[in-house]
Write a protein that holds these residues in place. Structure first.
Motif, PDB file in Angstrom:
ATOM      1  N   LEU A  38       0.661  -1.272  -0.070  1.00 33.96           N
ATOM      2  CA  LEU A  38       0.199   0.001   0.126  1.00 33.96           C
ATOM      3  C   LEU A  38       0.741   1.232  -0.026  1.00 33.96           C
ATOM      4  O   LEU A  38       0.664   2.181  -0.578  1.00 33.96           O
ATOM      5  N   MET A  39       2.104   1.252   0.875  1.00 35.42           N
ATOM      6  CA  MET A  39       2.767   2.329   0.679  1.00 35.42           C
ATOM      7  C   MET A  39       3.512   2.828  -0.527  1.00 35.42           C
ATOM      8  O   MET A  39       3.447   3.524  -0.783  1.00 35.42           O
ATOM      9  N   VAL A  40       3.813   1.474  -1.228  1.00 31.14           N
ATOM     10  CA  VAL A  40       4.365   1.563  -2.451  1.00 31.14           C
ATOM     11  C   VAL A  40       3.573   2.068  -3.586  1.00 31.14           C
ATOM     12  O   VAL A  40       3.931   3.173  -4.372  1.00 31.14           O
ATOM     13  N   PHE A  41       2.368   1.848  -3.401  1.00 27.90           N
ATOM     14  CA  PHE A  41       1.246   2.035  -4.243  1.00 27.90           C
ATOM     15  C   PHE A  41       1.045   3.730  -4.301  1.00 27.90           C
ATOM     16  O   PHE A  41       1.091   4.338  -5.093  1.00 27.90           O
ATOM     17  N   ASP A  42       0.888   4.194  -2.809  1.00 25.46           N
ATOM     18  CA  ASP A  42       0.791   5.551  -2.641  1.00 25.46           C
ATOM     19  C   ASP A  42       1.994   6.432  -3.254  1.00 25.46           C
ATOM     20  O   ASP A  42       1.700   7.582  -3.911  1.00 25.46           O
ATOM     21  N   GLU A  43       3.217   5.800  -3.188  1.00 22.83           N
ATOM     22  CA  GLU A  43       4.389   6.741  -3.591  1.00 22.83           C
ATOM     23  C   GLU A  43       4.343   6.576  -5.016  1.00 22.83           C
ATOM     24  O   GLU A  43       4.764   7.463  -5.860  1.00 22.83           O
ATOM     25  N   ASN A 101       2.198  12.669 -10.436  1.00 22.83           N
ATOM     26  CA  ASN A 101       1.979  13.925  -9.754  1.00 22.83           C
ATOM     27  C   ASN A 101       0.750  14.572  -9.143  1.00 22.83           C
ATOM     28  O   ASN A 101       0.578  15.534  -8.935  1.00 22.83           O
ATOM     29  N   TYR A 102       0.377  13.408  -8.479  1.00 26.05           N
ATOM     30  CA  TYR A 102      -0.716  13.534  -7.818  1.00 26.05           C
ATOM     31  C   TYR A 102      -0.525  14.119  -6.317  1.00 26.05           C
ATOM     32  O   TYR A 102       0.153  13.341  -5.441  1.00 26.05           O
ATOM     33  N   ASP A 103      -1.106  15.094  -6.171  1.00 24.26           N
ATOM     34  CA  ASP A 103      -0.656  15.777  -4.620  1.00 24.26           C
ATOM     35  C   ASP A 103      -2.182  15.743  -3.776  1.00 24.26           C
ATOM     36  O   ASP A 103      -2.077  16.385  -2.633  1.00 24.26           O
ATOM     37  N   TYR A 109       2.104  19.785   0.986  1.00 27.33           N
ATOM     38  CA  TYR A 109       2.542  18.419   1.756  1.00 27.33           C
ATOM     39  C   TYR A 109       2.401  17.309   0.814  1.00 27.33           C
ATOM     40  O   TYR A 109       2.780  16.371   1.072  1.00 27.33           O
ATOM     41  N   GLY A 110       1.559  17.535  -0.198  1.00 31.26           N
ATOM     42  CA  GLY A 110       1.393  16.306  -1.129  1.00 31.26           C
ATOM     43  C   GLY A 110       0.128  15.536  -0.762  1.00 31.26           C
ATOM     44  O   GLY A 110      -0.361  15.673   0.448  1.00 31.26           O
ATOM     45  N   TRP A 111      -0.238  14.507  -1.330  1.00 27.57           N
ATOM     46  CA  TRP A 111      -1.185  13.664  -1.102  1.00 27.57           C
ATOM     47  C   TRP A 111      -0.768  12.743  -0.055  1.00 27.57           C
ATOM     48  O   TRP A 111       0.248  12.182   0.133  1.00 27.57           O
ATOM     49  N   LYS A 112      -1.825  12.512   1.341  1.00 28.38           N
ATOM     50  CA  LYS A 112      -1.392  11.798   2.312  1.00 28.38           C
ATOM     51  C   LYS A 112      -1.344  10.320   1.991  1.00 28.38           C
ATOM     52  O   LYS A 112      -0.845   9.478   2.854  1.00 28.38           O
ATOM     53  N   THR A 151      14.135  -0.110   8.047  1.00 31.11           N
ATOM     54  CA  THR A 151      14.037   1.317   7.568  1.00 31.11           C
ATOM     55  C   THR A 151      13.325   1.194   6.188  1.00 31.11           C
ATOM     56  O   THR A 151      12.269   2.188   5.784  1.00 31.11           O
ATOM     57  N   GLY A 152      13.427   0.377   5.348  1.00 28.23           N
ATOM     58  CA  GLY A 152      12.713   0.018   4.122  1.00 28.23           C
ATOM     59  C   GLY A 152      11.202  -0.041   4.582  1.00 28.23           C
ATOM     60  O   GLY A 152      10.327   0.133   3.384  1.00 28.23           O
ATOM     61  N   GLN A 153      10.763  -0.621   5.682  1.00 28.80           N
ATOM     62  CA  GLN A 153       9.430  -0.746   6.216  1.00 28.80           C
ATOM     63  C   GLN A 153       8.667   0.424   6.386  1.00 28.80           C
ATOM     64  O   GLN A 153       7.302   0.423   6.192  1.00 28.80           O
ATOM     65  N   TYR A 154       9.612   1.483   6.834  1.00 28.22           N
ATOM     66  CA  TYR A 154       8.823   2.580   7.252  1.00 28.22           C
ATOM     67  C   TYR A 154       9.449   3.967   6.809  1.00 28.22           C
ATOM     68  O   TYR A 154       8.648   4.958   7.132  1.00 28.22           O
ATOM     69  N   ASN A 155      10.262   4.075   5.749  1.00 29.09           N
ATOM     70  CA  ASN A 155      10.795   5.269   5.176  1.00 29.09           C
ATOM     71  C   ASN A 155       9.947   5.787   4.302  1.00 29.09           C
ATOM     72  O   ASN A 155       9.936   7.008   3.890  1.00 29.09           O
TER      73      ASN A 155
END
Length: 807
Positions: free
Chosen positions: A373-378, A385-387, A393-396, A461-465
């Motif tokens: 899910l975090m990878v998808f958001d990013e 360029n979805y903010d 602050y960009g899209w949460k 770190t990769g799990q939460y960065n």
């Protein structure tokens, strides 16, 4: 004269005083005399006497006119005052007559004896009258509501802007009634609810009318088959798209959260149905454990597929509609791709929320899905360029809302996995083994376990960065990463404690160490045990310092500092963690202007372990010298008398037999440490060790034994043998090397001074005479011999041990 007249015209004295009565006659005569004296000063002034008299008459007439005017105004004011008083008196009398009449009629109607009793009897009818009037007002209001509703319907679907006017009036009426209800203690509940529901239903109805029209146009043009859309159909649905935007205008302007555009809702309806077909039905793609693999890819692929069409066909409509408006810079409304994403996100969010709830009981799948899910958001942020309408602050992201509910569960799952992986690393057979391939020559070698631990930290770190919330990132840093590093440093400290318990007398007494355990930590075994700790600590420190320059941790430190500077020490700094808790786990520089990083406290802890391990390595080598050189120190052959031809040069002598074993042990230790440690710690350790060995040989051999010329030559050969071992390891032939024993070498050189003069050098006798003379002479002689480490006392003690010098 004109000025004087003007001044007097403004003066109230001219009106209030009567010159005949109020001004004394004597004063008038004086004033007249002054006036004449002022105007007639020479004989020539009598020529203008007629003009003077005429001016006086004119001024007199003006004053009389002013006085008469003032009297007229005063009379008029008196008349107006009398009329006002008379009118007020008449009104008062009329009010009293009316009041008496009302009381009489009230008593007649109610058959009451007093006005108070009549008033009580009228309360009932008056209340009924008030209710009738209120009911009439209700009916009028309901008629207005119904009229506004019908008026709005008339204008649809052709004129949405006209339909908005009655709708806005109805909406404002509903809001006004809701605001007035609270001061009225909740009165007219049904009326307020009815108006509110009517306005809501009207809005739904208006949107349905407009969307139905747009859907019929899309259906006629065979959407989403863009190839079959004709120019006429394109014009129709563009116009309808614009009308839907007009209809939604009030809702768009009032929105405080990302809002789905009404026409985009209709356009994306087909794709929403596709999503539900694939991921909310009985299809194979609807498998909880693999949904993250399918639906995110479908979403990104769908947006990418339609991006070009949206920009070419929808982009101009949105740009034209929002031009010169407050939303002209908001990508949610002017970027067609962003609007399309916003229209698809609700169905995806609904599925994600339901899926996370189901996966919360399956730790492994929950961990994997949240990461997906975090990878998808990013990916949505970077690819399109979805903010989310927030350029600052960009899209949460969807992860933000998911972790609002499930962060505690997810973080505990990640912590359990990380700690279990750490325990597996520690239990592995190679955890304590040194990895000689981990670094090149001249660098400290770490253990397999330490390398795996830092890999684990990096994985965490990769799990939460990719997390957006500061408190979540700090919780991972302190709750998982710092916890693992604390446990590992505890293990390293335990290793040092176990070593000391085995190798020290007190430790062996307290812990009952067996001879086998003690034997394992003697020689190379002990050094290897300490080098494991040293290398592990060194590797962790190196990695932590490298991470402090990583962009993620630099940003995290900056955020921490910004928050700390505006937070009191008693308050929470990150979620439920207090200021001092965060500071104790990260850096003492928190909240100050000093440089720092989130790993400062951890690095300091590992530095202490590293220094302690280095100190124990030095002690292990130094403390073993007396035992290793015991036989050599007891050698009695230093007074052997030999052949003069061979005693003059150490090159013809062999190393003392008792020195072979110590040299072999030293070479083994140096070889091991040389390939295990970096050059700086290697040199520090052996510099300290050779200082200890130098003191031992200097005291026990050089100044503790008597020497003949042959004995002195043999000692020189032994010292050279020790130096050759060093040079064979570190490839250094410099006699002044920091790993040599310069004081011992100088002492042995002094001990080997020849009896007879050789090539003009100083003889033993000459040196003895100079050195045993005054201190200045001794210092001069030592300098002449090229010695810099020996003191006068050292030199005298050494020369006293040379038997030839004693005679």
């Amino acid at each position: 004269m004109a000025t004087s007249l003007k001044t007097r015209e403004k003066s109230p004295i001219a009106v209030l005083l009567d010159p005949k009565q109020d001004i004394p006659k004597g004063e008038l005569e004086i004033r007249l005399e002054d006036y004449l004296n002022d105007k007639i000063q020479t004989a020539a002034d009598f020529g203008s006497l007629a003009t003077l008299i005429a001016n006086v008459d004119k001024q007199k007439k003006q004053l009389e006119d002013q006085l008469q005017d003032a009297r007229n105004k005063l009379n008029e004011a008196k008349k107006a005052s009398d009329n006002h008083v008379s009118l007020m008196l008449e009104q008062t009398q009329e009010f009293e007559r009316q009041q008496d009449s009302v009381q009489k009629r009230l008593m007649i109607v109610t058959h009451s004896d007093t006005p108070e009793e009549a008033t009580r009897r009228l309360k009932g009818p008056m209340e009924k009258l008030r209710r009738v009037e209120l009911a009439c007002s209700y009916v009028e209001l309901l008629k207005d509501v119904d009229g506004l509703t019908k008026e709005a319907r008339i204008h649809l679907p052709e004129y949405p802007k006209q339909a908005l006017k009655p709708y806005i009036q109805l909406k404002e009426l509903a809001i006004s009634l809701a605001q007035l209800q609270e001061p009225a203690e909740g009165a007219a509940v049904h009326l307020v609810n009815y108006v509110q529901s009517t306005s809501d239903n009207l809005w739904v109805e208006m949107k349905k009318i407009m969307t139905d029209e747009f859907e019929s146009i899309l259906k006629k043009s065979k959407w989403p088959d863009v190839a079959s859309i004709t120019d006429e159909a394109s014009r129709e649905w563009s116009e309808c798209f614009e009308r839907l935007l007009d209809l939604q205008a009030p809702e768009i302007m009032a929105a405080r959260e990302p809002l789905v555009l009404l026409p985009m809702t209709v356009l994306s309806k087909t794709f929403v149905l596709q999503f539900k077909y694939h991921f909310s039905s009985g299809k194979l793609t609807n498998q909880n454990h693999r949904l993250g693999d399918f639906m995110f890819e479908w979403f990104l692929g769908t947006v990418a597929k339609w991006e070009e069409f949206l920009r070419e066909n929808i982009g101009p409509i949105l740009a034209a509609h929002f031009r010169n408006s407050a939303l002209a810079g908001n990508t949610l409304y002017v970027d067609p791709v962003a609007a399309f994403i916003t229209s698809l996100l609700p169905v995806l969010k609904e599925k994600v929320d339901a899926l996370v709830s189901e996966l919360s009981k399956e730790p492994q799948h929950l961990s994997r899905f949240v990461n997906q899910l975090m990878v998808f958001d990013e990916s949505v942020r970077t690819s399109f360029n979805y903010d989310g309408g927030n350029p600052v602050y960009g899209w949460k992201g969807l992860t933000w809302d998911v972790l609002d509910v499930w962060f505690e569960r997810w973080s505990q799952v990640e912590k359990d996995f990380a700690l279990e992986r750490y325990r597996e690393i520690i239990r592995s057979s190679d955890a304590g083994q040194i990895d000689y391939d981990s670094n090149g020559p001249g660098k400290t070698k770490t253990t397999y376990g330490a390398a795996k631990v830092t890999d684990l930290i990096q994985t965490v770190t990769g799990q939460y960065n990719k997390l957006r919330r500061f408190s979540h990132k700090v919780r991972f840093l302190i709750g998982i990463q710092a916890e693992i590093l604390d446990q590992y440093i505890g293990r390293l400290n335990d290793s040092l404690e176990a070593y000391m318990a085995t190798t020290t007398t007190v430790g062996r007494t307290l812990h009952g160490v067996t001879k086998q355990e003690q034997a394992k930590l003697e020689g190379i075994g002990g050094l290897e045990s300490l080098c494991r700790v040293f290398g592990s600590a060194d590797h962790v420190i190196s990695m932590l310092k490298e991470w402090t320059n990583d962009e993620f941790f630099v940003d995290l430190w900056d955020q921490l500092q910004d928050r700390a500077k505006v937070t009191d020490v008693e308050d929470n700094l990150a979620g439920t963690m207090t200021y001092n808790e965060v500071k104790d786990c990260t850096s003492g520089a928190v909240g100050s202007e000093n440089e720092g990083s989130v790993f400062d406290v951890t690095i300091e802890s590992y530095e202490r372990v590293k220094k302690r391990a280095e100190s124990l390595i030095t002690q292990a080598i130094s403390h073993a010298f007396p035992t290793q050189f015991r036989e050599y120190l007891r050698k009695p052959q230093w007074t052997t008398v030999g052949d003069e031809s061979t005693s003059g040069s150490a090159a013809y002598l062999v190393v003392t037999a008792e020195l072979d074993q110590p040299l072999q042990t030293m070479k083994q230790n140096m070889t091991f440490l040389y390939k295990t440690l970096a050059y700086p710690p290697f040199r520090r350790i052996w510099r300290a060790a050779f200082d200890s060995l130098q003191d031992l040989l200097f005291q026990e051999v050089l100044t503790g034994q008597d020497f003949t010329t042959l004995g002195a030559a043999r000692l020189m050969q032994d010292v050279l043998a020790v130096q050759s071992v060093v040079e064979s390891i570190v490839n250094s032939t410099t006699s002044g090397s920091s790993l040599s024993m310069p004081r011992l070498r100088e002492g042995v050189a002094l001990l080997n001074l020849p009896i007879e003069n050789e090539e003009g050098g100083m003889t033993l006798k000459e040196a003895s005479e100079e050195i045993f003379a005054t201190n200045p002479q001794a210092e001069a002689a030592i300098r002449k011999l090229g010695f810099t480490r020996l003191t006068n006392y050292d030199a005298r003690r050494i020369l006293q041990r040379r038997m030839e010098g004693q005679s």
